[in-house]
Design a protein around this motif. Sequence first.
Motif, short mmCIF file in Angstrom:
data_model
loop_
_atom_site.label_atom_id
_atom_site.label_comp_id
_atom_site.label_asym_id
_atom_site.label_seq_id
_atom_site.Cartn_x
_atom_site.Cartn_y
_atom_site.Cartn_z
N ARG A 183 -21.42 -52.66 -24.99
CA ARG A 183 -21.18 -51.35 -25.58
C ARG A 183 -21.45 -51.38 -27.09
O ARG A 183 -22.07 -50.46 -27.65
CB ARG A 183 -19.75 -50.89 -25.30
CG ARG A 183 -19.48 -50.56 -23.83
CD ARG A 183 -18.02 -50.16 -23.62
NE ARG A 183 -17.68 -48.96 -24.35
CZ ARG A 183 -17.62 -47.73 -23.81
NH1 ARG A 183 -17.90 -47.57 -22.53
NH2 ARG A 183 -17.30 -46.69 -24.55
N PHE A 192 -17.41 -42.09 -25.59
CA PHE A 192 -17.48 -42.00 -24.14
C PHE A 192 -18.93 -42.22 -23.73
O PHE A 192 -19.83 -41.51 -24.17
CB PHE A 192 -16.98 -40.65 -23.64
CG PHE A 192 -16.73 -40.60 -22.15
CD1 PHE A 192 -15.45 -40.83 -21.66
CD2 PHE A 192 -17.75 -40.36 -21.25
CE1 PHE A 192 -15.20 -40.79 -20.29
CE2 PHE A 192 -17.52 -40.32 -19.89
CZ PHE A 192 -16.23 -40.54 -19.40
N ASP A 277 -18.55 -45.44 -18.87
CA ASP A 277 -17.33 -44.70 -18.51
C ASP A 277 -17.55 -43.77 -17.33
O ASP A 277 -16.59 -43.44 -16.62
CB ASP A 277 -16.84 -43.89 -19.71
CG ASP A 277 -16.45 -44.78 -20.88
OD1 ASP A 277 -15.55 -45.63 -20.71
OD2 ASP A 277 -17.05 -44.64 -21.97
N ARG A 345 -10.60 -39.09 -13.58
CA ARG A 345 -11.44 -40.26 -13.38
C ARG A 345 -10.82 -41.21 -12.36
O ARG A 345 -11.51 -41.74 -11.48
CB ARG A 345 -11.68 -40.98 -14.71
CG ARG A 345 -12.44 -40.12 -15.74
CD ARG A 345 -13.01 -40.96 -16.88
NE ARG A 345 -12.00 -41.63 -17.68
CZ ARG A 345 -11.39 -41.11 -18.74
NH1 ARG A 345 -11.68 -39.86 -19.12
NH2 ARG A 345 -10.51 -41.82 -19.43
#
Length: 376
Positions: A183, A192, A277, A345
């Motif tokens: 990331r 995100f 994500d 989620r």
Amino acid sequence: MRVAIVSHSTTPRGGFVHALSLAEELHRQGADVHLLALGQKLFRPVTVPHTLLPGPTKAGTTLTERVFASIDLLEQGLSGLAGDFDVLHTQDCIAARAAVRVRAAGAPVTVVRTVHHVDDFTTPALVDCQRQAVLEPDHVLVVSEQWRDIVRTEYGRDSDVVHNGVDPHRFPDLPAGELAAMRARIGADGRFLFLGVGGVEPRKGTLHAFRALARLRKSGVDAMLALVGGHSFQDYADYREAALAELPELGLALGRDVILLGTVPDAELGGWYRAADALCFPSVKEGWGLAVLEAMAAGLPVVASDLPVFREYLQDGVSALLPAAADEEALTAAMRALVEDADLRDKLRSGADAVLPRYTWAETARRHREIYAALG
């Protein structure tokens, strides 16, 4: 029954991932199976016996020229091997046309074709080639009920549905530090991260994803999109250039808000499924959408499109979010919901866990073995 699984390419897109996974599972179940494809190498180590044949050069050729050159090359390779097999199970229109030629030349083989989807060719030669690749095989399979209806309506052929599967162990989890490093490498710390699979292509609805992301950014949501894949037999350069050229107008920066990762090694693909994500997969046309199952198996919540094929195995708000295809406002709302609602989620992950056991390569291979046996 001696079976060859035949593909025109070893590019790690859905059709070849299906072909390779099916061949490996058939081999595990004791079937006499061999993988045949045009290409220089496979994208990961494999256990199934295989033969790779040299493919055509892309430089200086049109799509039509490459298609017919590939048919010629695959026909040549199959002609020398056809006596080793009872069934040539082809995975695309190029492989189907080559196998039918081999059968027409006298090889005692049965030609099976799996229709994953139908490409939007524009030249008469390719449109006719694709049509014949559905009409000429001895038996046709499809991967969804929607495509059984399409094949019956548009081509007048009956077909058997055999769904795709997913290997839940293909992409093992990685250490948190390694995922964090991935990331950080693309500037996703504290942001995100939506993952897109398939590159910048019209069928994948990439421009709709760009515009929805821009809406999110303008409303204060700090989200970004990383795209993996994109290597394709077809040339989507015009669409790709136009879509990327629109980014500055949308207030998005390539390399900051949109990251093009390209075709990555299989292990790295698994890393991105784990590091992201959510999956953003706003396709406007799919045969099945294998990346959706792969993402779900990696624990990634999914926003896709309200296509009939997705509704065959996904339920909106339960196992995925399914905004209307090409509706950028609806896609924006779905993406926003995933960013802002951690409980949603988690709910989608739980819903996905209930879906995955229904779609295994073991079951897919078992169904193929039944069909092969019936052909004999």
